[in-house]
Structure formats: structure tokens, C-alpha cells
Design a protein around this motif. Structure first.
Motif, PDB file in Angstrom:
ATOM      1  N   GLU A 189       0.823  -1.200   0.000  1.00 46.84           N
ATOM      2  CA  GLU A 189       0.000   0.000   0.000  1.00 46.84           C
ATOM      3  C   GLU A 189       0.865   1.260   0.000  1.00 46.84           C
ATOM      4  O   GLU A 189       0.535   2.258  -0.664  1.00 46.84           O
ATOM      5  CB  GLU A 189      -0.926   0.002   1.216  1.00 46.84           C
ATOM      6  N   GLY A 190       1.980   1.220   0.732  1.00 41.29           N
ATOM      7  CA  GLY A 190       2.891   2.364   0.711  1.00 41.29           C
ATOM      8  C   GLY A 190       3.494   2.593  -0.662  1.00 41.29           C
ATOM      9  O   GLY A 190       3.626   3.746  -1.110  1.00 41.29           O
ATOM     10  N   GLU A 191       3.875   1.504  -1.348  1.00 37.73           N
ATOM     11  CA  GLU A 191       4.426   1.637  -2.700  1.00 37.73           C
ATOM     12  C   GLU A 191       3.383   2.210  -3.656  1.00 37.73           C
ATOM     13  O   GLU A 191       3.696   3.042  -4.518  1.00 37.73           O
ATOM     14  CB  GLU A 191       4.901   0.275  -3.200  1.00 37.73           C
ATOM     15  N   LEU A 192       2.123   1.763  -3.494  1.00 40.08           N
ATOM     16  CA  LEU A 192       1.065   2.281  -4.357  1.00 40.08           C
ATOM     17  C   LEU A 192       0.849   3.775  -4.130  1.00 40.08           C
ATOM     18  O   LEU A 192       0.743   4.560  -5.096  1.00 40.08           O
ATOM     19  CB  LEU A 192      -0.224   1.505  -4.097  1.00 40.08           C
ATOM     20  N   GLN A 193       0.802   4.194  -2.883  1.00 37.41           N
ATOM     21  CA  GLN A 193       0.627   5.613  -2.596  1.00 37.41           C
ATOM     22  C   GLN A 193       1.808   6.435  -3.088  1.00 37.41           C
ATOM     23  O   GLN A 193       1.635   7.537  -3.621  1.00 37.41           O
ATOM     24  CB  GLN A 193       0.425   5.807  -1.090  1.00 37.41           C
ATOM     25  N   ALA A 194       3.024   5.886  -2.922  1.00 35.40           N
ATOM     26  CA  ALA A 194       4.208   6.619  -3.400  1.00 35.40           C
ATOM     27  C   ALA A 194       4.196   6.772  -4.913  1.00 35.40           C
ATOM     28  O   ALA A 194       4.553   7.837  -5.446  1.00 35.40           O
ATOM     29  CB  ALA A 194       5.475   5.891  -2.941  1.00 35.40           C
ATOM     30  N   SER A 195       3.786   5.707  -5.630  1.00 32.31           N
ATOM     31  CA  SER A 195       3.745   5.798  -7.097  1.00 32.31           C
ATOM     32  C   SER A 195       2.725   6.834  -7.554  1.00 32.31           C
ATOM     33  O   SER A 195       2.965   7.581  -8.519  1.00 32.31           O
ATOM     34  CB  SER A 195       3.403   4.425  -7.681  1.00 32.31           C
ATOM     35  N   ARG A 196       1.601   6.907  -6.854  1.00 29.19           N
ATOM     36  CA  ARG A 196       0.607   7.914  -7.218  1.00 29.19           C
ATOM     37  C   ARG A 196       1.131   9.327  -6.982  1.00 29.19           C
ATOM     38  O   ARG A 196       0.901  10.234  -7.794  1.00 29.19           O
ATOM     39  CB  ARG A 196      -0.675   7.689  -6.414  1.00 29.19           C
ATOM     40  N   LYS A 197       1.843   9.524  -5.886  1.00 32.31           N
ATOM     41  CA  LYS A 197       2.418  10.839  -5.614  1.00 32.31           C
ATOM     42  C   LYS A 197       3.477  11.206  -6.641  1.00 32.31           C
ATOM     43  O   LYS A 197       3.602  12.372  -7.050  1.00 32.31           O
ATOM     44  CB  LYS A 197       3.010  10.862  -4.200  1.00 32.31           C
ATOM     45  N   ASP A 200       1.752  12.372  -9.736  1.00 29.77           N
ATOM     46  CA  ASP A 200       1.275  13.749  -9.553  1.00 29.77           C
ATOM     47  C   ASP A 200       2.431  14.748  -9.667  1.00 29.77           C
ATOM     48  O   ASP A 200       2.288  15.817 -10.278  1.00 29.77           O
ATOM     49  CB  ASP A 200       0.593  13.888  -8.186  1.00 29.77           C
TER      50      ASP A 200
END
Length: 267
Positions: A189-197, A200
């Protein structure tokens, strides 16, 4: 003559004295007249005629009973040892004396069998995590069956659930695997959030080239703060555009020379 009159008088006085019984506030007396139930007396002074009437005392206070340790096989075939504590009291002394021979022993045996039967219908995880629900189920079953004996079950509490050493090790391995699974999920989940950031951030830099330049300078500043022997010379990003244009012109000229027509012999 006096002795012949004195003996009956003494006997009558002794019978009268033996007829008086004192019952405290927390006790009741179940009186039988020639073997038949007559009344429930107390508290205070109760008169019971010897040889004609008899009285059995009943305690109305809450009785705390320790249910012995029981071997229980759970629904998922796990053998455990469970003990509990039972709180009950007599609400109808007449039924407690007439309907059952020994209400304390009867309640104890009923609690043991009910404890085994109820816990045997649940998994080990439910025994460990849902004790309140199991306590309520056991209390309700015992209370319904002891109502005919004039007994009210106030509460049932499971005290200990003992496991074998092998089962304890298995549960420990299961808990460790569960923690590892949660750690992997959190990392993903952390990797997914980091990739989205990062996406952006890339979109922002694409819209404004100055943002990329500022990020470049910030990276240079971070590198200069560390104790490193590497020497870095900042290079403006505009120079890269010049090199790209020179490369594009060189590629175009070489392509034009390759496509030029060859001279014919007539020419």
C-alpha cells in the motif's frame, strides 16, 4: 408426689424451648408437617413443634461455585482444558428443597456438562476472543434448566483456556505469519501511494519547467550537505536542449547525403 409432677413440667418446658428457631435475614426455613410441606418461614423466630414438624434451612445468598477443569474438544478438533466460575442463588426455597435432592450438587453437575457442550460447538478462536458471548450462552442454558429448582443463575465466567505446548507453538507460528502478511500488505500500500504521488509530481513538473529546475537545485543542495568527496558541477538544463538540436541537425544532414541521387554516365 412433687417429683411426679416436676418431670412432665420439665419435659414440656424443654419441648417449648426446642420449638423456637431463629432464622437470620439471609435464610429461610422450609417447614414440613408430618412429612408434608406446610410453609416457608423466616426471617426471625419460627416455631417448629418437635416430632411433628421438621424444618430445613435454605441460604438465599449468592453462592460462588468453581466449575472444575473440563476437557473440551472444539469444533476444529483442538483439545483444551477449560474451567469457569458460576454465581447463583436460591429464589424459591420450596422448590430448592422439594424438587431436587441436593441443589448445589445438581447445579454443579449441570454447569460442567453445559460448559463442555457449549464450548464444543465453537472454534478455538471463538473461545479466545468471544468469551462474553460464550458466558451469556452458558448462563442462559443453565438458568433455564435450574428454574424448575427455584435457582437463579446470576453469571457465568470462563476463567482459563489452557492449551498444549504444541498448540501454543502452532498459534505462535500462525500469529507470526499473520504479522508478516500485514507487513507485506502495508508495504504494498505504501508503494502504491508513493507511485501515485510520483505521478502527480511528474504532471506538475511537466506543466511548469521551473519546477524541475527547482527540484534539480534541491537535489544538489542535499548532496552538498553530506560528507562526501564527490565534486558536482551544476549544469544548466538549457544546455541539454542545445546538444539535442545539434544532434538533430547532424542526423538530418547525414540522412540528406544518403538520399542524394547518383550521377549518370551520360552526365
Amino acid at each position: 408426689m412433687m417429683l411426679s409432677y416436676l418431670v412432665p413440667v420439665v419435659v414440656v418446658i424443654m419441648l417449648i424451648a426446642a420449638s423456637f428457631r431463629i432464622l437470620p435475614e439471609y435464610r429461610r426455613g422450609v417447614v414440613f408437617f408430618l412429612g408434608r410441606f406446610q410453609a416457608v418461614k423466616g426471617p426471625g423466630i419460627a416455631i417448629v413443634i418437635p416430632l411433628i414438624q421438621s424444618m430445613q434451612k435454605v441460604d438465599l445468598r449468592v453462592i460462588t461455585m468453581d466449575v472444575p477443569e473440563q476437557d473440551v474438544i472444539s469444533r476444529d478438533n483442538v483439545t483444551v482444558k477449560v474451567n469457569a466460575v458460576l454465581y447463583f442463588r436460591v429464589v424459591d426455597p420450596e422448590k430448592a428443597i422439594i424438587q431436587v435432592e441436593n441443589y448445589v450438587m445438581a447445579t454443579s453437575q449441570l454447569a460442567q456438562t453445559t460448559l463442555r457442550s457449549v464450548l464444543g460447538k465453537h472454534d478455538l478462536d471463538e473461545m479466545l476472543t468471544e468469551r462474553d458471548k460464550l458466558n451469556d450462552d452458558i448462563q442462559e442454558i443453565i438458568d433455564i434448566q435450574t428454574e424448575a429448582w427455584g435457582i437463579k443463575v446470576a453469571n457465568v465466567e470462563i476463567k482459563h483456556v489452557d492449551l498444549d505446548e504444541s498448540m501454543i507453538r502452532a498459534i505462535a507460528r500462525q500469529a507470526e505469519a499473520e504479522r508478516e502478511r500485514r507487513a507485506k500488505v502495508i508495504h504494498a500500500e505504501g508503494e502504491l501511494q508513493a507511485s501515485r504521488k510520483l505521478v502527480d509530481a511528474a504532471n506538475v513538473m511537466q506543466e511548469n519547467s521551473a519546477a524541475l529546475q527547482l527540484r534539480y537545485l534541491q537535489t544538489m543542495s542535499d548532496m552538498s550537505n553530506k560528507n562526501a568527496s564527490t565534486i558536482v558541477f551544476p549544469l544548466p538544463l538549457d544546455i541539454m536542449d542545445v546538444f539535442k538540436q545539434m544532434k538533430a541537425q547532424g542526423t538530418g544532414s547525414s540522412a540528406g547525403s544518403k538520399t542524394s541521387p547518383k550521377a549518370t554516365p551520360d552526365e
